[in-house]
Design a protein around this motif. Sequence first.
Motif, mmCIF file in Angstrom:
data_model
loop_
_atom_site.group_PDB
_atom_site.id
_atom_site.type_symbol
_atom_site.label_atom_id
_atom_site.label_comp_id
_atom_site.label_asym_id
_atom_site.label_seq_id
_atom_site.Cartn_x
_atom_site.Cartn_y
_atom_site.Cartn_z
ATOM 1 N N HIS A 181 3.190 8.524 1.757
ATOM 2 C CA HIS A 181 2.632 9.103 0.530
ATOM 3 C C HIS A 181 1.636 8.153 -0.109
ATOM 4 N N GLN A 182 1.977 6.880 -0.092
ATOM 5 C CA GLN A 182 1.177 5.887 -0.800
ATOM 6 C C GLN A 182 -0.259 5.839 -0.290
ATOM 7 N N GLY A 183 -0.429 6.049 0.997
ATOM 8 C CA GLY A 183 -1.774 6.021 1.548
ATOM 9 C C GLY A 183 -2.598 7.244 1.201
ATOM 10 N N LEU A 184 -1.933 8.302 0.716
ATOM 11 C CA LEU A 184 -2.634 9.539 0.387
ATOM 12 C C LEU A 184 -2.895 9.696 -1.105
ATOM 13 N N LEU A 185 -2.100 9.011 -1.945
ATOM 14 C CA LEU A 185 -2.251 9.116 -3.391
ATOM 15 C C LEU A 185 -3.277 8.097 -3.875
ATOM 16 N N SER A 186 -4.301 8.550 -4.538
ATOM 17 C CA SER A 186 -5.354 7.646 -5.011
ATOM 18 C C SER A 186 -4.873 6.873 -6.236
ATOM 19 N N PRO A 187 -5.002 5.542 -6.237
ATOM 20 C CA PRO A 187 -4.615 4.746 -7.408
ATOM 21 C C PRO A 187 -5.502 5.017 -8.614
ATOM 22 N N ARG A 188 -6.638 5.641 -8.410
ATOM 23 C CA ARG A 188 -7.502 5.970 -9.534
ATOM 24 C C ARG A 188 -6.961 7.135 -10.354
ATOM 25 N N HIS A 199 -3.484 8.178 -9.905
ATOM 26 C CA HIS A 199 -2.017 8.098 -9.912
ATOM 27 C C HIS A 199 -1.608 6.686 -10.343
ATOM 28 N N ARG A 200 -0.651 6.632 -11.263
ATOM 29 C CA ARG A 200 -0.231 5.335 -11.810
ATOM 30 C C ARG A 200 0.924 4.767 -10.983
ATOM 31 N N PHE A 201 0.622 3.762 -10.171
ATOM 32 C CA PHE A 201 1.624 3.062 -9.381
ATOM 33 C C PHE A 201 2.270 1.983 -10.262
ATOM 34 N N THR A 202 3.600 1.918 -10.255
ATOM 35 C CA THR A 202 4.314 0.938 -11.060
ATOM 36 C C THR A 202 4.760 -0.233 -10.190
ATOM 37 N N SER A 203 5.384 -1.205 -10.826
ATOM 38 C CA SER A 203 5.903 -2.367 -10.091
ATOM 39 C C SER A 203 7.281 -2.105 -9.492
ATOM 40 N N LEU A 204 7.863 -0.946 -9.783
ATOM 41 C CA LEU A 204 9.182 -0.594 -9.246
ATOM 42 C C LEU A 204 9.085 -0.392 -7.740
ATOM 43 N N GLN A 205 9.966 -1.022 -6.998
ATOM 44 C CA GLN A 205 9.911 -0.931 -5.542
ATOM 45 C C GLN A 205 11.310 -1.072 -4.948
ATOM 46 N N VAL A 214 5.973 5.923 -8.753
ATOM 47 C CA VAL A 214 4.724 6.486 -9.279
ATOM 48 C C VAL A 214 5.065 7.293 -10.521
ATOM 49 N N ALA A 215 4.441 6.960 -11.645
ATOM 50 C CA ALA A 215 4.677 7.669 -12.910
ATOM 51 C C ALA A 215 3.498 8.589 -13.166
ATOM 52 N N GLU A 216 3.639 9.842 -12.800
ATOM 53 C CA GLU A 216 2.540 10.792 -12.946
ATOM 54 C C GLU A 216 3.111 12.204 -13.034
#
Length: 231
Positions: free
Chosen positions: A38-45, A47-53, A64-66
């Motif tokens: 999923h991460q490679g398909l969701l644009s960081p521009r 979609h808000r990626f968080t530090s949670l992992q 991802v908080a969106e």
Amino acid sequence: GTSAVDVADTDAVTRLQWAASTAAGASCAPLILAMPHHQGLLSPRTHRFTSLQYDGLLGPMVGVAEEAWTYQMPLVDVSWQAPEPMDKDKRSVIIDQLRKDIVSVGFAPEPYSFGKQVCRFARASLIAEALGQKDLMEQADDIIRTAFAPYTGLKSAPKPKPVPTPQSVPEGPPGGWGPDGPPGAGGAAAGAAMMVDEMLFDTTWGGVVPINGLKFPEADFGAGYYNDHHF
């Protein structure tokens, strides 16, 4: 939430609209873990990626908080064979292994395990075809045909049969099934030497289902009710 897919000539755009709210009932952006693909398909521009992992089976999952996810995937041609040929320096090794693997060693009398077993020979047949090994391909195909015969009750190629009414479904052995249920239920009866759980064509839903699975929802790990299907 809602989902929508728009398909163009070469791409498909998927939009997932999440519906989430706080404890007070106010709408909010949910925090959802995105897997590596999923991460490679969701644009960081957008979609808000968080530090949670968290670590997952396929790699690190990121929060991802969106309120909505939108991603675009290129459509690819689907065929029986791989899009690229095998490396020439590996062909002889694979052919030698195919000759060892395409040997019938018997099959399970219930479709859950049988599906996995017969699938191995189907893959071997495709690999042999890709390598131009017609004799090995035909050998694997013969094993598959022979293996399917007891499940269809026919000696020749199987033809679809309608699912019987509940009254015509064969009963269990005299005295009923044991405490673990019919074969394929996952209990001791599954390992017992019993007749093959014959397959039937379901004219209502268009699937292939086992007789035991029609009468007992827990039989064959739910295959009669379209759970854990292999066909």
